[in-house]
Motif scaffolding. Sequence first.
Motif, PDB file in Angstrom:
ATOM      1  N   VAL A  65      57.336   6.599  37.559  1.00  0.00           N
ATOM      2  CA  VAL A  65      57.910   6.746  36.280  1.00  0.00           C
ATOM      3  C   VAL A  65      57.502   7.779  35.478  1.00  0.00           C
ATOM      4  O   VAL A  65      58.490   8.582  34.981  1.00  0.00           O
ATOM      5  CB  VAL A  65      57.076   5.620  35.133  1.00  0.00           C
ATOM      6  CG1 VAL A  65      57.466   5.621  33.806  1.00  0.00           C
ATOM      7  CG2 VAL A  65      57.280   4.085  35.776  1.00  0.00           C
ATOM      8  N   LEU A  66      56.253   8.551  35.811  1.00  0.00           N
ATOM      9  CA  LEU A  66      56.098   9.815  35.090  1.00  0.00           C
ATOM     10  C   LEU A  66      57.093  11.110  35.683  1.00  0.00           C
ATOM     11  O   LEU A  66      57.388  12.026  34.994  1.00  0.00           O
ATOM     12  CB  LEU A  66      54.566  10.274  35.131  1.00  0.00           C
ATOM     13  CG  LEU A  66      53.695   9.398  34.413  1.00  0.00           C
ATOM     14  CD1 LEU A  66      52.228   9.779  34.614  1.00  0.00           C
ATOM     15  CD2 LEU A  66      53.885   9.123  32.927  1.00  0.00           C
ATOM     16  N   ARG A  67      57.316  10.739  36.968  1.00  0.00           N
ATOM     17  CA  ARG A  67      58.113  11.679  37.532  1.00  0.00           C
ATOM     18  C   ARG A  67      59.604  11.971  37.150  1.00  0.00           C
ATOM     19  O   ARG A  67      60.114  12.844  36.946  1.00  0.00           O
ATOM     20  CB  ARG A  67      58.326  11.366  39.277  1.00  0.00           C
ATOM     21  CG  ARG A  67      57.004  12.199  39.850  1.00  0.00           C
ATOM     22  CD  ARG A  67      57.455  12.337  41.350  1.00  0.00           C
ATOM     23  NE  ARG A  67      57.975  11.211  41.812  1.00  0.00           N
ATOM     24  CZ  ARG A  67      57.030  10.143  42.534  1.00  0.00           C
ATOM     25  NH1 ARG A  67      55.605  10.450  42.598  1.00  0.00           N
ATOM     26  NH2 ARG A  67      57.582   8.944  43.202  1.00  0.00           N
TER      27      ARG A  67
ATOM     28  N   ALA B 134      67.433  13.101  32.211  1.00  0.00           N
ATOM     29  CA  ALA B 134      66.375  12.156  31.911  1.00  0.00           C
ATOM     30  C   ALA B 134      66.537  11.793  30.546  1.00  0.00           C
ATOM     31  O   ALA B 134      66.427  10.746  30.183  1.00  0.00           O
ATOM     32  CB  ALA B 134      64.968  12.506  32.338  1.00  0.00           C
ATOM     33  N   ASP B 135      66.777  12.825  29.542  1.00  0.00           N
ATOM     34  CA  ASP B 135      67.041  12.465  28.302  1.00  0.00           C
ATOM     35  C   ASP B 135      68.262  11.654  27.954  1.00  0.00           C
ATOM     36  O   ASP B 135      68.335  11.281  26.918  1.00  0.00           O
ATOM     37  CB  ASP B 135      66.886  13.801  27.354  1.00  0.00           C
ATOM     38  CG  ASP B 135      67.965  14.669  27.736  1.00  0.00           C
ATOM     39  OD1 ASP B 135      68.400  14.717  28.860  1.00  0.00           O
ATOM     40  OD2 ASP B 135      68.274  15.462  26.838  1.00  0.00           O
ATOM     41  N   LYS B 136      69.135  11.605  28.793  1.00  0.00           N
ATOM     42  CA  LYS B 136      70.657  11.035  28.637  1.00  0.00           C
ATOM     43  C   LYS B 136      70.260   9.502  29.103  1.00  0.00           C
ATOM     44  O   LYS B 136      71.191   8.637  28.641  1.00  0.00           O
ATOM     45  CB  LYS B 136      71.690  11.711  29.346  1.00  0.00           C
ATOM     46  CG  LYS B 136      71.930  12.995  29.229  1.00  0.00           C
ATOM     47  CD  LYS B 136      72.300  13.394  27.724  1.00  0.00           C
ATOM     48  CE  LYS B 136      72.788  14.571  27.477  1.00  0.00           C
ATOM     49  NZ  LYS B 136      71.832  15.685  27.646  1.00  0.00           N
ATOM     50  N   VAL B 137      69.255   9.015  29.654  1.00  0.00           N
ATOM     51  CA  VAL B 137      69.122   7.593  29.975  1.00  0.00           C
ATOM     52  C   VAL B 137      68.881   6.736  28.587  1.00  0.00           C
ATOM     53  O   VAL B 137      67.938   7.310  27.851  1.00  0.00           O
ATOM     54  CB  VAL B 137      67.867   7.500  30.797  1.00  0.00           C
ATOM     55  CG1 VAL B 137      67.487   5.831  30.965  1.00  0.00           C
ATOM     56  CG2 VAL B 137      68.044   7.983  32.275  1.00  0.00           C
TER      57      VAL B 137
ATOM     58  N   SER C  55      63.369  -3.612  38.286  1.00  0.00           N
ATOM     59  CA  SER C  55      64.694  -3.495  38.144  1.00  0.00           C
ATOM     60  C   SER C  55      65.338  -2.188  37.289  1.00  0.00           C
ATOM     61  O   SER C  55      66.036  -1.219  37.631  1.00  0.00           O
ATOM     62  CB  SER C  55      65.448  -4.619  37.685  1.00  0.00           C
ATOM     63  OG  SER C  55      65.136  -5.761  38.390  1.00  0.00           O
ATOM     64  N   TRP C  56      64.322  -2.041  36.097  1.00  0.00           N
ATOM     65  CA  TRP C  56      64.807  -0.729  35.081  1.00  0.00           C
ATOM     66  C   TRP C  56      64.278   0.408  35.991  1.00  0.00           C
ATOM     67  O   TRP C  56      65.042   1.539  36.004  1.00  0.00           O
ATOM     68  CB  TRP C  56      63.828  -1.078  34.237  1.00  0.00           C
ATOM     69  CG  TRP C  56      63.880   0.231  33.152  1.00  0.00           C
ATOM     70  CD1 TRP C  56      64.835   0.801  32.423  1.00  0.00           C
ATOM     71  CD2 TRP C  56      62.792   1.280  32.968  1.00  0.00           C
ATOM     72  NE1 TRP C  56      64.473   1.926  31.794  1.00  0.00           N
ATOM     73  CE2 TRP C  56      63.213   2.384  32.397  1.00  0.00           C
ATOM     74  CE3 TRP C  56      61.590   1.282  33.733  1.00  0.00           C
ATOM     75  CZ2 TRP C  56      62.302   3.316  31.994  1.00  0.00           C
ATOM     76  CZ3 TRP C  56      60.894   2.415  33.598  1.00  0.00           C
ATOM     77  CH2 TRP C  56      61.112   3.347  32.909  1.00  0.00           C
ATOM     78  N   LEU C  57      63.279   0.518  36.550  1.00  0.00           N
ATOM     79  CA  LEU C  57      62.700   1.520  37.303  1.00  0.00           C
ATOM     80  C   LEU C  57      63.688   2.067  38.490  1.00  0.00           C
ATOM     81  O   LEU C  57      64.278   3.161  38.548  1.00  0.00           O
ATOM     82  CB  LEU C  57      61.433   1.486  37.835  1.00  0.00           C
ATOM     83  CG  LEU C  57      60.604   2.587  38.650  1.00  0.00           C
ATOM     84  CD1 LEU C  57      60.612   3.893  37.877  1.00  0.00           C
ATOM     85  CD2 LEU C  57      59.197   2.292  38.991  1.00  0.00           C
ATOM     86  N   ASP C  58      64.189   1.076  39.477  1.00  0.00           N
ATOM     87  CA  ASP C  58      65.036   1.302  40.275  1.00  0.00           C
ATOM     88  C   ASP C  58      66.560   1.476  39.883  1.00  0.00           C
ATOM     89  O   ASP C  58      67.185   2.890  40.363  1.00  0.00           O
ATOM     90  CB  ASP C  58      65.259   0.107  41.202  1.00  0.00           C
ATOM     91  CG  ASP C  58      64.161  -0.480  42.109  1.00  0.00           C
ATOM     92  OD1 ASP C  58      63.286   0.365  42.212  1.00  0.00           O
ATOM     93  OD2 ASP C  58      63.875  -1.480  42.436  1.00  0.00           O
ATOM     94  N   ARG C  59      67.059   1.177  38.926  1.00  0.00           N
ATOM     95  CA  ARG C  59      68.275   1.780  38.450  1.00  0.00           C
ATOM     96  C   ARG C  59      68.106   2.901  37.729  1.00  0.00           C
ATOM     97  O   ARG C  59      69.078   3.846  37.795  1.00  0.00           O
ATOM     98  CB  ARG C  59      68.720   0.683  37.260  1.00  0.00           C
ATOM     99  CG  ARG C  59      69.149  -0.763  37.607  1.00  0.00           C
ATOM    100  CD  ARG C  59      69.894  -1.218  36.492  1.00  0.00           C
ATOM    101  NE  ARG C  59      69.266  -1.444  35.029  1.00  0.00           N
ATOM    102  CZ  ARG C  59      68.357  -2.221  34.755  1.00  0.00           C
ATOM    103  NH1 ARG C  59      67.900  -3.121  35.709  1.00  0.00           N
ATOM    104  NH2 ARG C  59      67.502  -2.260  33.547  1.00  0.00           N
TER     105      ARG C  59
ATOM    106  N   GLN D 154      68.036   5.572  40.609  1.00  0.00           N
ATOM    107  CA  GLN D 154      69.105   5.853  41.216  1.00  0.00           C
ATOM    108  C   GLN D 154      70.085   6.594  40.416  1.00  0.00           C
ATOM    109  O   GLN D 154      70.591   7.417  40.918  1.00  0.00           O
ATOM    110  CB  GLN D 154      69.794   4.240  41.226  1.00  0.00           C
ATOM    111  CG  GLN D 154      71.147   4.413  42.216  1.00  0.00           C
ATOM    112  CD  GLN D 154      71.901   3.119  42.465  1.00  0.00           C
ATOM    113  OE1 GLN D 154      71.303   2.010  41.853  1.00  0.00           O
ATOM    114  NE2 GLN D 154      72.451   2.877  43.446  1.00  0.00           N
ATOM    115  N   ARG D 155      70.170   6.422  38.992  1.00  0.00           N
ATOM    116  CA  ARG D 155      71.030   7.183  38.168  1.00  0.00           C
ATOM    117  C   ARG D 155      70.609   8.625  37.945  1.00  0.00           C
ATOM    118  O   ARG D 155      71.491   9.536  37.913  1.00  0.00           O
ATOM    119  CB  ARG D 155      70.804   6.654  36.936  1.00  0.00           C
ATOM    120  CG  ARG D 155      71.626   7.448  35.739  1.00  0.00           C
ATOM    121  CD  ARG D 155      71.641   7.026  34.364  1.00  0.00           C
ATOM    122  NE  ARG D 155      72.130   7.993  33.429  1.00  0.00           N
ATOM    123  CZ  ARG D 155      72.538   7.702  32.363  1.00  0.00           C
ATOM    124  NH1 ARG D 155      72.145   6.549  31.487  1.00  0.00           N
ATOM    125  NH2 ARG D 155      72.927   8.895  31.389  1.00  0.00           N
ATOM    126  N   LEU D 156      69.188   8.849  38.315  1.00  0.00           N
ATOM    127  CA  LEU D 156      68.877  10.443  38.082  1.00  0.00           C
ATOM    128  C   LEU D 156      68.604  10.792  39.648  1.00  0.00           C
ATOM    129  O   LEU D 156      68.187  12.155  39.991  1.00  0.00           O
ATOM    130  CB  LEU D 156      67.498  10.245  37.437  1.00  0.00           C
ATOM    131  CG  LEU D 156      67.437  10.043  36.136  1.00  0.00           C
ATOM    132  CD1 LEU D 156      66.016  10.055  35.445  1.00  0.00           C
ATOM    133  CD2 LEU D 156      68.406  10.810  35.178  1.00  0.00           C
TER     134      LEU D 156
END
Length: 211
Positions: free
Chosen positions: A5-7, A14-17, A200-204, A207-209
Amino acid sequence: MRERVLRLAERPGADKVFGARGHGFRLGPVMSEEQLRALEADLGVDLPAQYRSFLLHVGGGGAGPDYGLTTPTLGDGGWQWRGIGLAFSAQPTTAEFAGRPFVAEALQSELAALEAQEPEKDAFAADEEFRRAYAAWDAHYEELHDAQEAGTVFLSEQGCGYASLMVMTGPHRGAIWEDLRPMDRGIEPTGLDFACWYRSWLDRTEQRLET
């Protein structure tokens, strides 16, 4: 998981998520076993196992789905979940309220029946009689409407009045439900437990980033 998470905060974009400006991919300090036992004493039941493990090993709150996770906090009135470290306001939940029986399903049936009984002005001979009847009906409706949240923790703000709740008592204990009342759909199950919901949130997000 905490490191994953911290990475994310270091990744371009990241700020666009969605919601990232609310939590900034920051996690609060983990909680101690002593703190968790004190929280459970106020709650009156054990914390759901997956969520308890998260608080003990990952973080007390912060980064998570939508605008982030609320944090268990000890104040003058005892333990409550608050939006500590989140940029956007979050509805607080006291441990006493979260430890009550979760009866949202039964209340939704009562609310549907009550809606069908809404007083109509034409049925009353006098305006004052109608106003009294409607005020009593409306007060009862609001009482049942608000009571749907009992037995849950307001875990994450989705925006526009929607929220993710975690059930703390009863057969649905540990499950994530959504508060969809702004669209007149009540509080409904997602079919996910806390671990699946968070992973699920972390995986998504990873993947996006492209982490």
